[in-house]
Design a protein around this motif. Structure first.
Motif, PDB file in Angstrom:
ATOM      1  N   GLU A  54      41.283  29.646  84.300  1.00  0.00           N
ATOM      2  CA  GLU A  54      40.364  28.921  85.179  1.00  0.00           C
ATOM      3  C   GLU A  54      40.699  29.179  86.652  1.00  0.00           C
ATOM      4  O   GLU A  54      39.809  29.444  87.475  1.00  0.00           O
ATOM      5  CB  GLU A  54      40.456  27.423  84.873  1.00  0.00           C
ATOM      6  N   SER A  55      41.985  29.112  86.994  1.00  0.00           N
ATOM      7  CA  SER A  55      42.414  29.348  88.377  1.00  0.00           C
ATOM      8  C   SER A  55      42.108  30.769  88.818  1.00  0.00           C
ATOM      9  O   SER A  55      41.664  31.009  89.948  1.00  0.00           O
ATOM     10  CB  SER A  55      43.921  29.079  88.512  1.00  0.00           C
ATOM     11  N   LEU A  56      42.362  31.720  87.910  1.00  0.00           N
ATOM     12  CA  LEU A  56      42.157  33.127  88.248  1.00  0.00           C
ATOM     13  C   LEU A  56      40.679  33.466  88.393  1.00  0.00           C
ATOM     14  O   LEU A  56      40.292  34.269  89.261  1.00  0.00           O
ATOM     15  CB  LEU A  56      42.809  34.018  87.182  1.00  0.00           C
TER      16      LEU A  56
ATOM     17  N   GLU B  22      55.710  41.160  87.155  1.00  0.00           N
ATOM     18  CA  GLU B  22      55.306  41.209  88.561  1.00  0.00           C
ATOM     19  C   GLU B  22      54.574  39.923  88.928  1.00  0.00           C
ATOM     20  O   GLU B  22      53.686  39.465  88.214  1.00  0.00           O
ATOM     21  CB  GLU B  22      54.384  42.416  88.789  1.00  0.00           C
ATOM     22  N   VAL B  23      54.963  39.348  90.058  1.00  0.00           N
ATOM     23  CA  VAL B  23      54.351  38.088  90.489  1.00  0.00           C
ATOM     24  C   VAL B  23      53.176  38.392  91.416  1.00  0.00           C
ATOM     25  O   VAL B  23      53.343  38.941  92.496  1.00  0.00           O
ATOM     26  CB  VAL B  23      55.370  37.185  91.218  1.00  0.00           C
ATOM     27  N   LEU B  24      51.980  38.043  90.976  1.00  0.00           N
ATOM     28  CA  LEU B  24      50.781  38.238  91.774  1.00  0.00           C
ATOM     29  C   LEU B  24      50.156  36.889  92.111  1.00  0.00           C
ATOM     30  O   LEU B  24      50.336  35.914  91.376  1.00  0.00           O
ATOM     31  CB  LEU B  24      49.765  39.078  91.009  1.00  0.00           C
ATOM     32  N   PHE B  25      49.466  36.832  93.222  1.00  0.00           N
ATOM     33  CA  PHE B  25      48.698  35.643  93.594  1.00  0.00           C
ATOM     34  C   PHE B  25      49.564  34.373  93.564  1.00  0.00           C
ATOM     35  O   PHE B  25      49.290  33.430  92.844  1.00  0.00           O
ATOM     36  CB  PHE B  25      47.479  35.493  92.681  1.00  0.00           C
ATOM     37  N   LYS B  26      50.629  34.400  94.357  1.00  0.00           N
ATOM     38  CA  LYS B  26      51.565  33.278  94.394  1.00  0.00           C
ATOM     39  C   LYS B  26      50.892  31.968  94.779  1.00  0.00           C
ATOM     40  O   LYS B  26      51.364  30.881  94.416  1.00  0.00           O
ATOM     41  CB  LYS B  26      52.704  33.586  95.370  1.00  0.00           C
ATOM     42  N   ASP B  27      49.785  32.075  95.512  1.00  0.00           N
ATOM     43  CA  ASP B  27      49.089  30.867  95.947  1.00  0.00           C
ATOM     44  C   ASP B  27      48.462  30.104  94.788  1.00  0.00           C
ATOM     45  O   ASP B  27      48.108  28.938  94.924  1.00  0.00           O
ATOM     46  CB  ASP B  27      48.010  31.225  96.978  1.00  0.00           C
TER      47      ASP B  27
ATOM     48  N   LEU C  48      47.596  28.520  79.391  1.00  0.00           N
ATOM     49  CA  LEU C  48      46.868  29.777  79.572  1.00  0.00           C
ATOM     50  C   LEU C  48      45.437  29.513  80.041  1.00  0.00           C
ATOM     51  O   LEU C  48      44.939  30.186  80.961  1.00  0.00           O
ATOM     52  CB  LEU C  48      46.853  30.540  78.240  1.00  0.00           C
ATOM     53  N   LEU C  49      44.769  28.547  79.426  1.00  0.00           N
ATOM     54  CA  LEU C  49      43.398  28.215  79.818  1.00  0.00           C
ATOM     55  C   LEU C  49      43.333  27.774  81.281  1.00  0.00           C
ATOM     56  O   LEU C  49      42.391  28.118  82.008  1.00  0.00           O
ATOM     57  CB  LEU C  49      42.836  27.104  78.928  1.00  0.00           C
ATOM     58  N   LYS C  50      44.319  27.017  81.700  1.00  0.00           N
ATOM     59  CA  LYS C  50      44.341  26.553  83.088  1.00  0.00           C
ATOM     60  C   LYS C  50      44.525  27.729  84.041  1.00  0.00           C
ATOM     61  O   LYS C  50      43.903  27.785  85.110  1.00  0.00           O
ATOM     62  CB  LYS C  50      45.451  25.526  83.280  1.00  0.00           C
TER      63      LYS C  50
ATOM     64  N   LEU D 268      44.770  41.223  85.493  1.00  0.00           N
ATOM     65  CA  LEU D 268      45.564  40.068  85.067  1.00  0.00           C
ATOM     66  C   LEU D 268      44.728  39.135  84.199  1.00  0.00           C
ATOM     67  O   LEU D 268      45.206  38.614  83.188  1.00  0.00           O
ATOM     68  CB  LEU D 268      46.108  39.320  86.288  1.00  0.00           C
ATOM     69  N   LEU D 269      43.463  38.940  84.571  1.00  0.00           N
ATOM     70  CA  LEU D 269      42.580  38.073  83.782  1.00  0.00           C
ATOM     71  C   LEU D 269      42.413  38.623  82.368  1.00  0.00           C
ATOM     72  O   LEU D 269      42.478  37.867  81.384  1.00  0.00           O
ATOM     73  CB  LEU D 269      41.216  37.954  84.455  1.00  0.00           C
ATOM     74  N   SER D 270      42.231  39.916  82.248  1.00  0.00           N
ATOM     75  CA  SER D 270      42.101  40.547  80.938  1.00  0.00           C
ATOM     76  C   SER D 270      43.371  40.332  80.113  1.00  0.00           C
ATOM     77  O   SER D 270      43.326  40.064  78.911  1.00  0.00           O
ATOM     78  CB  SER D 270      41.822  42.041  81.105  1.00  0.00           C
ATOM     79  N   HIS D 271      44.515  40.425  80.785  1.00  0.00           N
ATOM     80  CA  HIS D 271      45.821  40.209  80.154  1.00  0.00           C
ATOM     81  C   HIS D 271      45.922  38.774  79.619  1.00  0.00           C
ATOM     82  O   HIS D 271      46.346  38.553  78.480  1.00  0.00           O
ATOM     83  CB  HIS D 271      46.915  40.478  81.195  1.00  0.00           C
ATOM     84  N   LEU D 272      45.509  37.815  80.430  1.00  0.00           N
ATOM     85  CA  LEU D 272      45.558  36.407  80.020  1.00  0.00           C
ATOM     86  C   LEU D 272      44.585  36.128  78.877  1.00  0.00           C
ATOM     87  O   LEU D 272      44.900  35.383  77.940  1.00  0.00           O
ATOM     88  CB  LEU D 272      45.233  35.493  81.196  1.00  0.00           C
ATOM     89  N   GLU D 273      43.407  36.726  78.954  1.00  0.00           N
ATOM     90  CA  GLU D 273      42.401  36.507  77.913  1.00  0.00           C
ATOM     91  C   GLU D 273      42.815  37.104  76.575  1.00  0.00           C
ATOM     92  O   GLU D 273      42.302  36.707  75.531  1.00  0.00           O
ATOM     93  CB  GLU D 273      41.057  37.091  78.363  1.00  0.00           C
ATOM     94  N   ASP D 274      43.779  38.023  76.608  1.00  0.00           N
ATOM     95  CA  ASP D 274      44.349  38.560  75.365  1.00  0.00           C
ATOM     96  C   ASP D 274      45.418  37.638  74.798  1.00  0.00           C
ATOM     97  O   ASP D 274      46.065  37.972  73.796  1.00  0.00           O
ATOM     98  CB  ASP D 274      44.956  39.945  75.621  1.00  0.00           C
ATOM     99  N   GLY D 275      45.618  36.480  75.460  1.00  0.00           N
ATOM    100  CA  GLY D 275      46.594  35.510  74.972  1.00  0.00           C
ATOM    101  C   GLY D 275      48.015  35.773  75.438  1.00  0.00           C
ATOM    102  O   GLY D 275      48.968  35.226  74.884  1.00  0.00           O
ATOM    103  N   LYS D 276      48.171  36.577  76.488  1.00  0.00           N
ATOM    104  CA  LYS D 276      49.503  36.915  76.997  1.00  0.00           C
ATOM    105  C   LYS D 276      49.780  36.155  78.285  1.00  0.00           C
ATOM    106  O   LYS D 276      48.876  35.897  79.067  1.00  0.00           O
ATOM    107  CB  LYS D 276      49.597  38.425  77.242  1.00  0.00           C
ATOM    108  N   SER D 277      51.044  35.814  78.493  1.00  0.00           N
ATOM    109  CA  SER D 277      51.423  35.034  79.667  1.00  0.00           C
ATOM    110  C   SER D 277      51.411  35.885  80.931  1.00  0.00           C
ATOM    111  O   SER D 277      51.567  37.110  80.881  1.00  0.00           O
ATOM    112  CB  SER D 277      52.825  34.447  79.480  1.00  0.00           C
TER     113      SER D 277
END
Length: 362
Positions: A138-140, A185-190, A133-135, A168-177
């Motif tokens: 960082e990427s986002l 939904e797949v976002l930012f495939k790159d 999640l941290l990685k 999406l960043l807010s979602h990740l920072e809440d500890g969710k995948s």
């Protein structure tokens, strides 16, 4: 098609032992952290009794099963995202896989070091997932910086993407995948986000517990996996290592003595295959019987393209026999005489188990 599963987990949970048994490639395995540094890679056959049956009926000289590539990625520890324990290098290897197999230690043994000092499945899973999640965060964050610059120049598309990225960043920072974001939904495939990848939890248990069907540790992992919409498979690394040294007949006898109907690795490979949404079609003849891997929902021309691009480019039709009909009527000739061979065109969606012969003209 090329498919890759990455084996991850804390150090000393049985990853390399699992990999060795899977691929019969002897990756170094030892009782200390960071034994594996560069990832070991092995091609593993997908077990499918149907292929052997087809080969027998067709009198095939060669049998070629479908394969999945497994990558043994070094153990991760707390701080991996910041580079501890070679963590950044290890995390980069995970970006390249289609499915993460997360090995969780589900046995007690004072003789085998646990990097955290004790077995705690929820904590152990959380350590790995937090580092992934941290990685991703960082990427986002880097992506958001770039999008913000583009949005300032009046780029409407970048502005919309920036809004999505912040959500999406807010979602990740809440500890969710990332895979739980907006119903997957797949976002930012790159970015190849690590928590976007599907996960299969592999519970490494003791010899007694694999025979007994599990233990409390396994139930804890199952409960967590179910809450995430993921699956679990139990295996005993020690038993699988022993099985890897035996021939097929000896293997079956050993499993029978233990009272186990199927090796844990067979269940693991099958579960990984299904988890990726894959199915198998077959080609069978005197020269060879072969299993081909495609994604569920693939149409006939694209399925033909897995064999060779010319097959897809010049596709005319697919002569199709269902597996059960092929077996019941003892091969292509019998199935054809019984009216069980179908002529399918470009819109046909290939079914799991179809025995196909492609007609094409280039």
């Amino acid at each position: 098609m090329s498919l890759t599963c990455g084996i991850v987990g804390l150090p000393n949970v049985g990853k390399s032992t699992l990999f060795n048994a899977l691929s019969s490639t002897k990756a170094e395995s030892a009782n200390f952290p960071f034994c594996t540094i560069e990832p070991n890679v092995g091609l593993v056959s997908v077990p499918d009794t149907r292929l052997l049956q087809l080969a027998k009926i067709a009198g095939s000289q060669n049998v070629l099963p479908a394969t999945i590539e497994f990558v043994d990625i070094a153990g991760l520890v707390k701080g991996a995202a910041e580079g501890k324990g070679k963590g950044n290098a290890f995390l980069s290897h995970i970006r390249e896989v289609d499915l993460i197999i997360h090995v969780v230690r589900c046995f007690d043994d004072d003789d085998i070091i646990h990097v955290e000092g004790s077995v705690d499945t929820q904590r152990d899973i959380a350590i790995i997932e937090y580092e992934l999640l941290l990685k991703d965060i960082e990427s986002l964050e880097k992506k958001i910086q770039n999008l913000a610059k583009q949005a300032k120049s009046g780029d409407k598309e970048a502005n919309n993407a920036l809004s999505e990225a912040k959500d999406l960043l807010s979602h990740l920072e809440d500890g969710k995948s990332a895979r739980s974001f907006k119903e997957g939904e797949v976002l930012f495939k790159d970015l190849f986000l690590l928590t976007q990848k599907p996960v299969l939890y592999a519970c490494n248990v003791s010899e007694d517990d694999i025979v007994a069907g599990g233990n409390d540790y396994v139930e804890q992992v199952k409960a967590y996996a179910a809450s995430q919409g993921d699956e679990t498979v139990s295996f005993c690394a020690k038993i699988e290592a022993e099985l890897a040294e035996l021939d097929e007949e000896e293997r079956m006898l050993f499993l029978e003595e233990l009272g186990i109907d199927q090796a844990g690795l067979s269940r693991l490979i099958t579960a990984a295959y299904a988890n990726l949404g894959l199915i198998t079609y077959f080609t069978a003849g005197p020269k060879e019987a072969r299993a081909w891997t495609i994604r569920s929902g693939t149409k006939a021309p694209q399925a033909a393209g897995v064999i060779h691009t010319d097959f897809e480019r010049g596709f005319i039709r697919a002569e199709t026999i269902a597996y059960d009909d092929y077996v019941s009527y003892e091969g292509e000739k019998g199935a054809k005489e019984a009216g069980k061979m179908r002529q399918e065109g470009k819109e046909y969606v290939v079914k799991d188990g179809d025995v196909l012969l492609f007609r094409f003209n280039v």
